[in-house]
Design a protein around this motif. Structure first.
Motif, PDB file in Angstrom:
ATOM      1  N   UNK A  61     121.453  -8.494  12.494  1.00  0.00           N
ATOM      2  CA  UNK A  61     122.836  -8.897  12.246  1.00  0.00           C
ATOM      3  C   UNK A  61     123.668  -7.834  11.537  1.00  0.00           C
ATOM      4  N   UNK A  62     123.019  -6.882  10.804  1.00  0.00           N
ATOM      5  CA  UNK A  62     123.838  -5.872  10.151  1.00  0.00           C
ATOM      6  C   UNK A  62     123.540  -4.444  10.631  1.00  0.00           C
ATOM      7  N   UNK A  63     122.759  -4.310  11.683  1.00  0.00           N
ATOM      8  CA  UNK A  63     122.448  -2.966  12.183  1.00  0.00           C
ATOM      9  C   UNK A  63     123.701  -2.253  12.689  1.00  0.00           C
ATOM     10  N   UNK A  64     124.569  -2.978  13.406  1.00  0.00           N
ATOM     11  CA  UNK A  64     125.792  -2.349  13.910  1.00  0.00           C
ATOM     12  C   UNK A  64     126.706  -1.919  12.766  1.00  0.00           C
ATOM     13  N   UNK A  65     126.786  -2.757  11.726  1.00  0.00           N
ATOM     14  CA  UNK A  65     127.623  -2.398  10.576  1.00  0.00           C
ATOM     15  C   UNK A  65     127.086  -1.150   9.874  1.00  0.00           C
ATOM     16  N   UNK A  66     125.780  -1.040   9.775  1.00  0.00           N
ATOM     17  CA  UNK A  66     125.191   0.158   9.180  1.00  0.00           C
ATOM     18  C   UNK A  66     125.440   1.380  10.057  1.00  0.00           C
ATOM     19  N   UNK A  67     125.375   1.191  11.374  1.00  0.00           N
ATOM     20  CA  UNK A  67     125.634   2.315  12.270  1.00  0.00           C
ATOM     21  C   UNK A  67     127.082   2.780  12.163  1.00  0.00           C
ATOM     22  N   UNK A  68     128.017   1.827  12.006  1.00  0.00           N
ATOM     23  CA  UNK A  68     129.415   2.219  11.819  1.00  0.00           C
ATOM     24  C   UNK A  68     129.606   2.928  10.486  1.00  0.00           C
ATOM     25  N   UNK A  69     128.876   2.476   9.473  1.00  0.00           N
ATOM     26  CA  UNK A  69     128.998   3.107   8.142  1.00  0.00           C
ATOM     27  C   UNK A  69     128.430   4.511   8.146  1.00  0.00           C
ATOM     28  N   UNK A  70     127.349   4.728   8.923  1.00  0.00           N
ATOM     29  CA  UNK A  70     126.701   6.043   9.000  1.00  0.00           C
ATOM     30  C   UNK A  70     126.568   6.433  10.472  1.00  0.00           C
ATOM     31  N   UNK A  71     127.673   6.831  11.114  1.00  0.00           N
ATOM     32  CA  UNK A  71     127.661   7.046  12.578  1.00  0.00           C
ATOM     33  C   UNK A  71     126.729   8.151  13.037  1.00  0.00           C
ATOM     34  N   UNK A  72     126.408   9.110  12.182  1.00  0.00           N
ATOM     35  CA  UNK A  72     125.534  10.212  12.565  1.00  0.00           C
ATOM     36  C   UNK A  72     124.066   9.950  12.216  1.00  0.00           C
ATOM     37  N   UNK A  73     123.796   8.773  11.650  1.00  0.00           N
ATOM     38  CA  UNK A  73     122.444   8.486  11.181  1.00  0.00           C
ATOM     39  C   UNK A  73     121.637   7.741  12.233  1.00  0.00           C
ATOM     40  N   UNK A  74     120.332   7.882  12.122  1.00  0.00           N
ATOM     41  CA  UNK A  74     119.386   7.094  12.913  1.00  0.00           C
ATOM     42  C   UNK A  74     119.111   5.808  12.143  1.00  0.00           C
ATOM     43  N   UNK A  75     119.418   4.659  12.742  1.00  0.00           N
ATOM     44  CA  UNK A  75     119.275   3.362  12.085  1.00  0.00           C
ATOM     45  C   UNK A  75     118.067   2.637  12.669  1.00  0.00           C
ATOM     46  N   UNK A  76     117.187   2.176  11.800  1.00  0.00           N
ATOM     47  CA  UNK A  76     115.986   1.450  12.220  1.00  0.00           C
ATOM     48  C   UNK A  76     115.935   0.130  11.460  1.00  0.00           C
ATOM     49  N   UNK A  77     115.628  -0.954  12.161  1.00  0.00           N
ATOM     50  CA  UNK A  77     115.413  -2.241  11.529  1.00  0.00           C
ATOM     51  C   UNK A  77     113.938  -2.585  11.516  1.00  0.00           C
ATOM     52  N   UNK A  78     113.472  -3.185  10.440  1.00  0.00           N
ATOM     53  CA  UNK A  78     112.074  -3.621  10.335  1.00  0.00           C
ATOM     54  C   UNK A  78     112.047  -5.026   9.756  1.00  0.00           C
ATOM     55  N   UNK A  79     111.150  -5.855  10.282  1.00  0.00           N
ATOM     56  CA  UNK A  79     111.122  -7.254   9.869  1.00  0.00           C
ATOM     57  C   UNK A  79     109.795  -7.863  10.325  1.00  0.00           C
ATOM     58  N   UNK A  80     109.319  -8.913   9.648  1.00  0.00           N
ATOM     59  CA  UNK A  80     108.139  -9.613  10.165  1.00  0.00           C
ATOM     60  C   UNK A  80     108.344 -10.149  11.579  1.00  0.00           C
ATOM     61  N   UNK A  81     109.588 -10.524  11.926  1.00  0.00           N
ATOM     62  CA  UNK A  81     109.877 -11.025  13.275  1.00  0.00           C
ATOM     63  C   UNK A  81     111.287 -10.597  13.653  1.00  0.00           C
ATOM     64  N   UNK A  82     111.480  -9.333  14.004  1.00  0.00           N
ATOM     65  CA  UNK A  82     112.826  -8.843  14.300  1.00  0.00           C
ATOM     66  C   UNK A  82     113.353  -9.371  15.623  1.00  0.00           C
TER      67      UNK A  82
END
Length: 319
Positions: A61-82
């Motif tokens: 739910x917040x991966x896109x917001x993080x990508x907009x905040x850091x457009x040049x960064x590699x964004x990875x999500x981790x979770x017990x059940x992503x």
């Protein structure tokens, strides 16, 4: 360490999260609101991270917001059940993570900037190599972790030197009204993983984070009824998984007793004791800092001291 009612094993957490996956986004208003607060605090960063981990990403739910905040960064999500677009969809991926010794599990990141990826994992044994990320954010996952100190140690391990960790959690006053209603019915625990802010600060320092900053705030969340709260908790996978919890389904008589306990109010409002914190991996060169000092300041004080921090001057501290 304050008394902590531990949640059940991460395999149980994962099952609840998986069952709730379809309805999470429709009931995630609290997660999203707290996530916005967390992301606001990222303005305190003096670095521009190139690799960011969202630990406890749930549906993403917040991966896109993080990508907009850091457009040049590699964004990875981790979770017990992503979310479904993850490695968790591959057969036996979770059991494979659990069977292998944690030191041998090291995921090499493949995503490019602008294309977040997600990974299924146990937050107590993260499947990433040492120094994989510059920034780790963790929104409201810690209450489901039976060993928060182990999670902090793992985060410190996968951060680069000087990397930052920003997190939110829930303190002991969370859902106190709901637990008070249950206390009129039985003596079983109906809350878990609610660690005091000061204990989290001690754990941060013991895990290798420098100058941790923590604060707390009580939020009131209003529901039409206790039943509406219970429905939302189910849809979020936030069912009771405390060790020593009441077993079995809720009987009609118990439901009636709960309704009676909350019958005096037209609506049912509960407390979320929001704990927010952050720290940096390794020692920071803070003039005037004595060994063993811990810095705790309000977010407003921090915002007012951003200019001074950029020059290496610590913010206000208090015992």
């Amino acid at each position: 360490m304050s008394l902590l009612i531990q949640p059940g094993p991460m395999s149980l957490v994962r099952r609840h999260f998986q069952k709730a996956a379809g309805g999470f986004d429709a009931h995630a208003a609290v997660f999203e609101t707290v996530g916005e607060r967390l992301r606001e605090r990222l303005d305190l960063l003096a670095i521009e991270p190139t690799r960011v981990l969202d630990l406890g990403c749930r549906s993403g739910y917040q991966l896109d917001a993080l990508q907009r905040r850091f457009p040049q960064a590699q964004i990875v999500g981790a979770d017990p059940a992503p979310g479904p677009a993850s490695t968790a969809g591959k057969p036996d991926s979770w059991s494979r993570w659990l069977r292998r010794p944690w030191r041998s599990v090291r995921t090499r990141l493949q995503a490019e900037p602008g294309s977040p990826e997600t990974v299924a994992c146990d937050p107590h044994a993260l499947p990433f190599a040492d120094g994989s990320f510059d920034l780790v954010v963790c929104n409201l996952l810690l209450p489901w972790c039976h060993s928060p100190h182990r999670v902090f140690e793992e985060v410190a391990r996968i951060l680069t030197g000087g990397g930052a960790f920003f997190f939110t959690s829930a303190g002991p006053d969370t859902l106190l009204e709901y637990r008070a209603a249950w206390a009129t019915i039985d003596s079983h625990p109906h809350g878990f993983g609610l660690v005091d802010m000061h204990d989290l600060g001690d754990t941060l320092m013991a895990s290798g984070f420098a100058a941790p900053v923590l604060d707390r705030d009580n939020l009131r969340v209003d529901y039409p009824s206790m039943g509406a709260l219970q429905s939302e908790l189910r849809e979020l996978g936030a069912l009771n998984i405390a060790n020593g919890r009441r077993q079995g389904l809720m009987s009609p008589s118990v439901r009636q007793a709960l309704d009676t306990a909350a019958a005096d109010a037209e609506r049912f409002a509960v407390t979320l004791e929001l704990v927010q914190g952050h720290g940096w991996k390794g020692e920071l060169d803070l003039p005037g800092r004595r060994a063993g000092d811990e810095y705790r300041v309000s977010i407003d004080s921090l915002r007012g001291s951003r200019g001074r921090r950029s020059e290496g001057v610590p913010g206000e501290s208090r015992d």
